[in-house]
Structures are given as C-alpha cells and as structure tokens.
Motif scaffolding. Structure first.
Motif, short mmCIF file in Angstrom:
data_model
loop_
_atom_site.label_atom_id
_atom_site.label_comp_id
_atom_site.label_asym_id
_atom_site.label_seq_id
_atom_site.Cartn_x
_atom_site.Cartn_y
_atom_site.Cartn_z
N LEU A 234 37.51 -1.82 28.48
CA LEU A 234 36.57 -1.54 27.40
C LEU A 234 35.12 -1.58 27.88
N THR A 235 34.81 -2.52 28.77
CA THR A 235 33.43 -2.65 29.24
C THR A 235 32.98 -1.44 30.06
N THR A 236 33.92 -0.69 30.61
CA THR A 236 33.57 0.48 31.40
C THR A 236 33.61 1.77 30.59
N HIS A 237 33.93 1.68 29.31
CA HIS A 237 34.02 2.85 28.44
C HIS A 237 33.22 2.60 27.17
N GLU A 238 31.97 3.05 27.18
CA GLU A 238 31.05 2.78 26.07
C GLU A 238 31.55 3.34 24.73
N THR A 239 32.40 4.35 24.78
CA THR A 239 32.94 4.91 23.55
C THR A 239 33.71 3.86 22.76
N PHE A 240 34.42 3.00 23.48
CA PHE A 240 35.25 2.00 22.83
C PHE A 240 34.52 0.69 22.57
N LEU A 241 33.56 0.34 23.40
CA LEU A 241 32.87 -0.94 23.25
C LEU A 241 31.40 -0.69 22.93
N ASN A 242 31.12 -0.54 21.65
CA ASN A 242 29.73 -0.41 21.23
C ASN A 242 29.57 -0.96 19.82
N ALA A 243 28.36 -1.30 19.47
CA ALA A 243 28.09 -1.95 18.20
C ALA A 243 28.36 -1.05 17.00
N GLY A 244 28.53 0.24 17.19
CA GLY A 244 28.82 1.15 16.10
C GLY A 244 30.25 1.04 15.58
N ASN A 245 31.11 0.38 16.33
CA ASN A 245 32.50 0.21 15.92
C ASN A 245 32.70 -1.15 15.26
N ALA A 246 33.69 -1.24 14.40
CA ALA A 246 34.07 -2.52 13.79
C ALA A 246 35.34 -3.01 14.47
N TYR A 247 35.30 -4.23 14.99
CA TYR A 247 36.42 -4.76 15.78
C TYR A 247 37.10 -5.93 15.08
N THR A 248 38.41 -5.98 15.24
CA THR A 248 39.19 -7.14 14.84
C THR A 248 40.09 -7.48 16.01
N VAL A 249 40.04 -8.74 16.43
CA VAL A 249 40.89 -9.23 17.50
C VAL A 249 42.11 -9.86 16.83
N PHE A 250 43.29 -9.46 17.26
CA PHE A 250 44.52 -9.89 16.59
C PHE A 250 45.53 -10.41 17.61
N THR A 251 46.24 -11.46 17.23
CA THR A 251 47.35 -11.95 18.03
C THR A 251 48.48 -12.35 17.10
N ALA A 252 49.68 -12.34 17.64
CA ALA A 252 50.87 -12.74 16.88
C ALA A 252 51.51 -13.93 17.58
N GLN A 253 51.89 -14.90 16.80
CA GLN A 253 52.51 -16.12 17.32
C GLN A 253 54.00 -16.10 16.95
N PRO A 254 54.88 -16.26 17.93
CA PRO A 254 56.31 -16.28 17.59
C PRO A 254 56.63 -17.48 16.70
N PRO A 255 57.51 -17.29 15.72
CA PRO A 255 57.82 -18.40 14.81
C PRO A 255 58.62 -19.50 15.51
N LEU A 256 58.35 -20.72 15.09
CA LEU A 256 59.13 -21.86 15.57
C LEU A 256 60.53 -21.80 14.95
N PRO A 257 61.51 -22.37 15.62
CA PRO A 257 62.85 -22.41 15.03
C PRO A 257 62.83 -23.16 13.69
N PRO A 258 63.65 -22.73 12.74
CA PRO A 258 63.65 -23.36 11.41
C PRO A 258 63.84 -24.88 11.44
N ARG A 259 64.70 -25.37 12.31
CA ARG A 259 64.93 -26.81 12.38
C ARG A 259 63.68 -27.56 12.83
N ALA A 260 62.97 -26.97 13.78
CA ALA A 260 61.73 -27.60 14.25
C ALA A 260 60.68 -27.62 13.14
N ARG A 261 60.57 -26.52 12.42
CA ARG A 261 59.61 -26.46 11.31
C ARG A 261 59.94 -27.50 10.25
#
Length: 140
Positions: free
Chosen positions: A20-47
């Motif tokens: 992204l840092t080498t491609h200004e089209t993707f990394l510029n203040a004109g875009n709105a960014y959301t950083v997203f991650t997914a966490q695998p669920p814990l086993p039901p017994r552990a929860r």
C-alpha cells in the motif's frame, strides 16, 4: 473509496501494508479505511467454563494485538482508520463484513499457496473470493 483492510497479524499482512505504501492510489487520505480481523471462536466448553465476560475480554485483547500495530502504521502515514473485529470463520467474516459495510474494495495479504496447497490446507483468501461480492485485491 471505502477500503477494507483484512489483517491477521502475519507477515503477509505486513507485506500488504508495504504494498500500500508504494501505491498512492490505495493509500491516501481521500479514501476511508477500516482495518478488520476475525478471531476464531473458542470451543463451547471453554466458553462455558470461563464465563461470558472473560471470553469477551479475551476476544477483545486478541483482536487488539492484531489491529493496534496496523492502526499505528496507518497513522504514521496520516491515515486515520476505523477498526473492527468479529468472531467466526475468517473468510466468511471478511466477506460478510465487506458486504454489510458497503465497501468498494477489500485488500488482504495472501500466503500464495499453490492450488494443491489450497486443497490440502484451505485458504482464507479462497474463502473470501468465494463468498465476497466486493472486489478483492490479494497481495502476495
């Protein structure tokens, strides 16, 4: 442009950010960014054994470990991104979040396994491509 950056804390996410840092089209203040991650669920017994509050705190802590360095990196490049996480299968969670959030593009790193490697091990990138109606940019 509304861009979803799907990250997992791996070196492949770091390579995606470097791209992204080498491609200004993707990394510029004109875009709105959301950083997203997914966490695998814990086993039901552990929860059940530790309780709802502890599980919620665990998910928040684990996701913050992934999201905080990316957010800090983006701030160094004058990008103030939102962050979000979900608990569930990474590929499906990314695809659903991208569609619900009406994003224009999903950008994520990919391990770059061969087709045979994907059959044996599976791939989050393959799942995102299969489930997502939003364009996806994979960075190897």
């Amino acid at each position: 442009m509304k861009i979803l950056l799907a990250v997992d804390g791996s070196s492949y996410s770091k390579k995606m950010l470097a791209y992204l840092t080498t491609h200004e089209t993707f990394l510029n203040a004109g875009n709105a960014y959301t950083v997203f991650t997914a966490q695998p669920p814990l086993p039901p017994r552990a929860r059940a054994a530790v309780g709802k509050d502890i599980v919620k705190a665990y998910y928040s802590d684990e996701c913050e470990k992934v999201l905080a360095p990316v957010t800090k990196f983006l701030l160094r490049h004058s990008i103030d991104a939102k962050s979000a996480f979900e608990v569930g299968s990474a590929g499906e969670s990314i695809a659903k979040f991208a569609e619900k959030g009406d994003f224009d593009l999903v950008i994520m790193g990919s391990h770059g396994h061969s087709a045979i490697g994907n059959l044996v091990m599976g791939s989050v990138a393959t799942q995102v491509l299969a489930h997502c109606k939003v364009p996806v940019l994979l960075v190897r």
